[in-house]
Design an enzyme around this catalytic site. Sequence first.
Site, PDB file in Angstrom:
ATOM      1  N   ASN A  65       0.820  -1.201   0.000  1.00 23.94           N
ATOM      2  CA  ASN A  65       0.000   0.000   0.000  1.00 23.94           C
ATOM      3  C   ASN A  65       0.858   1.255   0.000  1.00 23.94           C
ATOM      4  O   ASN A  65       0.885   2.001  -0.978  1.00 23.94           O
ATOM      5  CB  ASN A  65      -0.938  -0.013   1.214  1.00 23.94           C
ATOM      6  CG  ASN A  65      -2.065   0.994   1.075  1.00 23.94           C
ATOM      7  OD1 ASN A  65      -2.034   1.852   0.214  1.00 23.94           O
ATOM      8  ND2 ASN A  65      -3.059   0.891   1.927  1.00 23.94           N
ATOM      9  N   ASP A  66       1.621   1.460   1.057  1.00 21.42           N
ATOM     10  CA  ASP A  66       2.385   2.700   1.182  1.00 21.42           C
ATOM     11  C   ASP A  66       3.386   2.884   0.037  1.00 21.42           C
ATOM     12  O   ASP A  66       3.612   4.004  -0.406  1.00 21.42           O
ATOM     13  CB  ASP A  66       3.128   2.725   2.522  1.00 21.42           C
ATOM     14  CG  ASP A  66       2.163   2.700   3.695  1.00 21.42           C
ATOM     15  OD1 ASP A  66       1.036   3.204   3.539  1.00 21.42           O
ATOM     16  OD2 ASP A  66       2.530   2.159   4.756  1.00 21.42           O
ATOM     17  N   VAL A  67       3.978   1.777  -0.430  1.00 17.53           N
ATOM     18  CA  VAL A  67       5.040   1.909  -1.436  1.00 17.53           C
ATOM     19  C   VAL A  67       4.502   2.265  -2.814  1.00 17.53           C
ATOM     20  O   VAL A  67       5.277   2.532  -3.728  1.00 17.53           O
ATOM     21  CB  VAL A  67       5.901   0.627  -1.530  1.00 17.53           C
ATOM     22  CG1 VAL A  67       6.611   0.359  -0.225  1.00 17.53           C
ATOM     23  CG2 VAL A  67       5.083  -0.566  -1.969  1.00 17.53           C
ATOM     24  N   ALA A 108       1.900   2.690   7.372  1.00 17.32           N
ATOM     25  CA  ALA A 108       2.134   4.079   7.757  1.00 17.32           C
ATOM     26  C   ALA A 108       0.821   4.759   8.154  1.00 17.32           C
ATOM     27  O   ALA A 108       0.827   5.877   8.649  1.00 17.32           O
ATOM     28  CB  ALA A 108       2.802   4.850   6.628  1.00 17.32           C
TER      29      ALA A 108
END
Lengths: 102, 461
Positions: free
Chosen positions: B387-389, B428
């Site tokens: 998700n965050d990446v 995050a």
Amino acid sequence: MSNSLALLSIFILAVFVGFEVVSKVSTTLHTPLMSGANAIHGVILVGAIIVADHASTTLELVLAIIAIVLATINMVGGFVVTDRMLEMFKGKKRNTDSEDKK
Amino acid sequence: MNRDIYDLLGLLAAVCFVLALKGLSSPKSARRGNLIGAVGATLATVIVFFYANDGRALNHLPIILAAITFGLLVGTIAARRVQMTQMPQLVALFNGVGGGAAALVAIVEYLKLGDKATTAEVIATIFTVIVGCVSFSGSVVTFLKLQELMTTRPVVFPFGRAVIALTLAGVLISGGFVVANGGSTPLLINALLSLLFGILFVLPVGGADVPIVISLLNAFTGLTVAASGYVLQTTLLIVAGTLVGASGTILTRLMAKAMGRSLFGTLFGAFTAKAQSANDSGESRPVKSGSADDVAILLNYAQRVAIVPGFGLAVAQAQHTVRELADLLTAKGIDVAYGIHPVAGRMPGHMNVLLAEANVPYEQLVEMDEINPTFPQTDVVLIVGANDVVNPAAKTSPGSPIYGMPILDVGLAANVIFLKRSMRPGFAGIENELLYDTKTTLLFGDAKESLTKVVSALKGL
């Protein structure tokens, strides 16, 4: 050269060796390198054994023994887990051709 | 044992540590490097038994051996049993106990020396106690965060900055007091305040930045070992500790760079970035969710597919299934590549380890800088538990905690498929706009089950 000065020289030189030795590392190896370095500072075990030998009161001995246990966990666990990580890397190179192996 | 022989063997152990770090820096020699390090550490431990008490057997020898055996068992079992997905927190914990050990060694030696300690020795002791305690309690907090026993979001509390500053002042003042006046109670107070400071220091760090903090604490522990080496007049400890301190500092900087963060921003970012919770309050916005069949069809008619694995893949133990899918697509003549973000998983290189475990061919693992230019030509990007990446907020919203982190530009591809368990944001804790994009299809469910369904649907086509 006084003893303290000799130790200071060793310290400063080791700083430079430490900087040089890891200046270029691919991101793939960051975790194993951190883990390996982590295992190396487990050598505080040597210090823990020395103070356990010196210990003259029960309090000193108890603290030193706890230090020995913690340091051994750090050192042994660190090297074993690093080896486990790196084992994976070795495996993948060997299996590039035989993809069906499961 | 003769002092000279002891010193020579100690030097040999120190050389082993240098070679170990050198070896660990390159993929070919990494495993051998680790082994050399273990040999050095064993050598260092064995010789101290013959030297520490001028050649006579050590005092308290049986209990020392028992303690080592116990530590050996705990360390080996923990390291052997741990799931590869949980490895980062184990490394954090190992680092923490090392810092704790260094602090204890310094405390015992201080009690032992009493008034005979020189000012330099007391300063080295205080340094070891402070940094060792910070490393210990800080590592425990990172462990709790990674193990998700506590929230992974930055913990910001009222007057946080003032509380931290006061604690730090307390640490320094009590440390200074010990240097000036000695005494064991002030040292105890100093140790307790340092433990508290370690907790406060790590709490505001967001989940995605935790690896950088672990690396930094690792370097800290190295320095404490060096300082206790000075107190004990043991050259080997100075060399080994300094090596780890210096290389750990460089490694921390490399990691921070790979994540596009400044070290300062990582450690103190929580003070400036206010909680982002406002825009992910969970109001339902329309998303396009599809079935396994829809996903299979999309994949079947693609020419080029990129798979972006994330921590969710590892949690679901779906590495083998994802490889099965990739093999199936390759057999259909579709070009498949894995896009590996430097910090995919929980630490740099973590995802490579996990995929290697599933025998994913090395040449299919493509690093971020190489795969990013290929996304405009990619038909389908399959994001498995990441998700965050891939969150465009890292590029577009300056207020976001992940702003500035390099991401995989999956939004440039023609179609994006997310395999997700739920709409819950990533590690995050930030909302991902890409989920609401019109070219995005979501397939909800456990990553492994979803992939298995896609594989069987694909076989039926």
